[in-house]
Structures are given as structure tokens and as C-alpha cells.
Enzyme design. Sequence first.
Site, PDB file in Angstrom:
ATOM      1  CB  SER A  65      -0.922   0.018   1.221  1.00 45.17           C
ATOM      2  OG  SER A  65      -1.714  -1.135   1.256  1.00 45.17           O
TER       3      SER A  65
HETATM    4  N1  SAH Z   1      -1.366  -4.230   3.648  1.00 40.74           N
HETATM    5  C1  SAH Z   1      -0.672  -4.831   2.558  1.00 40.74           C
HETATM    6  C2  SAH Z   1      -1.476  -4.645   1.300  1.00 40.74           C
HETATM    7  C3  SAH Z   1      -1.657  -5.926   0.622  1.00 40.74           C
HETATM    8  S1  SAH Z   1      -2.709  -5.913  -0.784  1.00 40.74           S
HETATM    9  C4  SAH Z   1       0.706  -4.228   2.409  1.00 40.74           C
HETATM   10  O1  SAH Z   1       0.941  -3.153   2.959  1.00 40.74           O
HETATM   11  O2  SAH Z   1       1.564  -4.834   1.761  1.00 40.74           O
HETATM   12  C5  SAH Z   1      -4.045  -6.880  -0.181  1.00 40.74           C
HETATM   13  C6  SAH Z   1      -3.746  -8.295   0.233  1.00 40.74           C
HETATM   14  O3  SAH Z   1      -4.985  -8.902   0.589  1.00 40.74           O
HETATM   15  C7  SAH Z   1      -3.147  -9.168  -0.867  1.00 40.74           C
HETATM   16  O4  SAH Z   1      -1.947  -9.736  -0.399  1.00 40.74           O
HETATM   17  C8  SAH Z   1      -4.206 -10.233  -1.100  1.00 40.74           C
HETATM   18  O5  SAH Z   1      -3.677 -11.508  -1.421  1.00 40.74           O
HETATM   19  C9  SAH Z   1      -4.920 -10.253   0.238  1.00 40.74           C
HETATM   20  N2  SAH Z   1      -6.279 -10.815   0.213  1.00 40.74           N
HETATM   21  C10 SAH Z   1      -7.252 -10.638  -0.716  1.00 40.74           C
HETATM   22  N3  SAH Z   1      -8.358 -11.332  -0.382  1.00 40.74           N
HETATM   23  C11 SAH Z   1      -8.076 -11.963   0.794  1.00 40.74           C
HETATM   24  C12 SAH Z   1      -8.801 -12.846   1.642  1.00 40.74           C
HETATM   25  N4  SAH Z   1     -10.047 -13.230   1.381  1.00 40.74           N
HETATM   26  N5  SAH Z   1      -8.188 -13.313   2.756  1.00 40.74           N
HETATM   27  C13 SAH Z   1      -6.907 -12.962   3.061  1.00 40.74           C
HETATM   28  N6  SAH Z   1      -6.167 -12.129   2.302  1.00 40.74           N
HETATM   29  C14 SAH Z   1      -6.745 -11.641   1.180  1.00 40.74           C
END
Ligand code: SAH
Length: 218
Positions: A65
Site C-alpha cells: 500500500s
Molecule cells: N497491507 C498490505 C497490502 C496488501 S494488498 C501491504 O501493505 O503490503 C491486499 C492483500 O490482501 C493481498 O496480499 C491479497 O492476497 C490479500 N487478500 C485478498 N483477499 C483476501 C482474503 N479473502 N483473505 C486474506 N487475504 C486476502
Amino acid sequence: MTDEPETSQTRMARLILALRSQGVTDPRVLDAIERTPREIFTPDLFKERAFEDSALPIACGQTISQPFIVGLMTQALTLEPRARVLEIGTGSGYQTAILSRLSRLVYTVERYRTLMREAEERFKTLGLVNVITRFGDGGEGWAEQAPFDRIMVTAAAPEEPRTLLAQLKPNGVLVAPIGKGPVQSLRRYAGDGQGGFKVELLGDVRFVPLLDGVAREL
Ligand code: SAH
């Protein structure tokens, strides 16, 4: 004036100033961001850009993010040191690391095994011992550990995340991007102590979608 390359410290100072000017003013949140080296969470190809205020690609087609959004969401969560926090979407683990510095325990769920393992390594490197990880579908929350003081969702939920709201304490706070399209609305749900919520809109954001089930690929 010299042509010396900028130090990490200078770059971080500039990032903190940029976040403050955009409204991330909570000194504890800014301090947590300042103490968390984002380059550790950024793939090699993009390490040079770790101090930019932009989202960057990570493995499995996901993103780390944007620092401003991390700051905004963390500030909106109004953490206190005793809080038990649930985070959905570990990704790189960057947001998790910031949360861990401002709360007692962070439970974080990710649907890609690879991302989960890489994030676990980073938590170890940084000595963050108050993070508990789980490979699974975060849409289900973490019933065995509920209720939580705070919940943060870092993937876009198509609609109000009822299952997660049900795992929040009566006076808890949940922050999540909500919407089906490429642009979603960042919402803050604050429990009113009687089973209801006060909902606040914090602006438009762009997150990858919250998907059902765990990923079949690594
Ligand atoms: N906060 C993270 C942002 C990651 S992007 C950072 O700073 O790096 C969002 C993440 O949510 C992705 O890794 C994706 O795989 C995960 N995601 C999407 N749907 C999900 C679900 N149902 N359960 C767990 N993780 C999920």
C-alpha cells in the site's frame, strides 16, 4: 549544493512531511512509519522507490500500500497500546508492522502462502514478536480469537463486511475499503456499544479486491 545521493534519513524525512501535509498528523502513527524501513517490504526491483508515496507491486500480483493510505487508515483505527487487532490481507506485511508497533497483538490473515511466508521472515528480521499470522480466507475473520478491539481490511470488500463486523467488540473500530469497482470508498465503522455502528467516509481509494477462499497457486 552537492550532488551527493540522498540518505535514507533524508528521504524518510521528506515522506513524513508529505504525509503530515496530507493530514496524517497523529505523532504516534508518524513515529511508527518512521521506524519501519519500507525497503525491507519492497521487492528488489522497486527498492529505490521504497520512500516514494506510492503503492508498488509485490509477488502474486498484489501491491504494497501507499504510505499515505497506510497512515490514513492507521490513524483512523485510533489504536491504543492494549488493543488486539485483526488485519485482513497481510500482503508484504508493511501495514502489519506499523500496526504491531501501536498495539498489543496483531492477528493477520493472507490467502497467498508465498506472501505469508515472506512477511513472516520480515517480522522475524524486525523482531516483531507480537504478530500472529494465518494462511486462510480473511473474509471469514478469525472466529477463535474474536472479538477484536480493532479490525483493518487492506483489500476491497464488495459490500459491508458483516462477518468481520460481528467479530468486533461493541465499542470497536473497523476500517475497510468498500466497493466492487476499481475505486472504492474507505469507510470507518465505530461500534456504538449497542450492536450498531456509526459509519464515516474517509475518501476514495484503490485496493486489490478481497477474494473468496485461499489462492490455489503458491
Ligand atoms: N497491507 C498490505 C497490502 C496488501 S494488498 C501491504 O501493505 O503490503 C491486499 C492483500 O490482501 C493481498 O496480499 C491479497 O492476497 C490479500 N487478500 C485478498 N483477499 C483476501 C482474503 N479473502 N483473505 C486474506 N487475504 C486476502
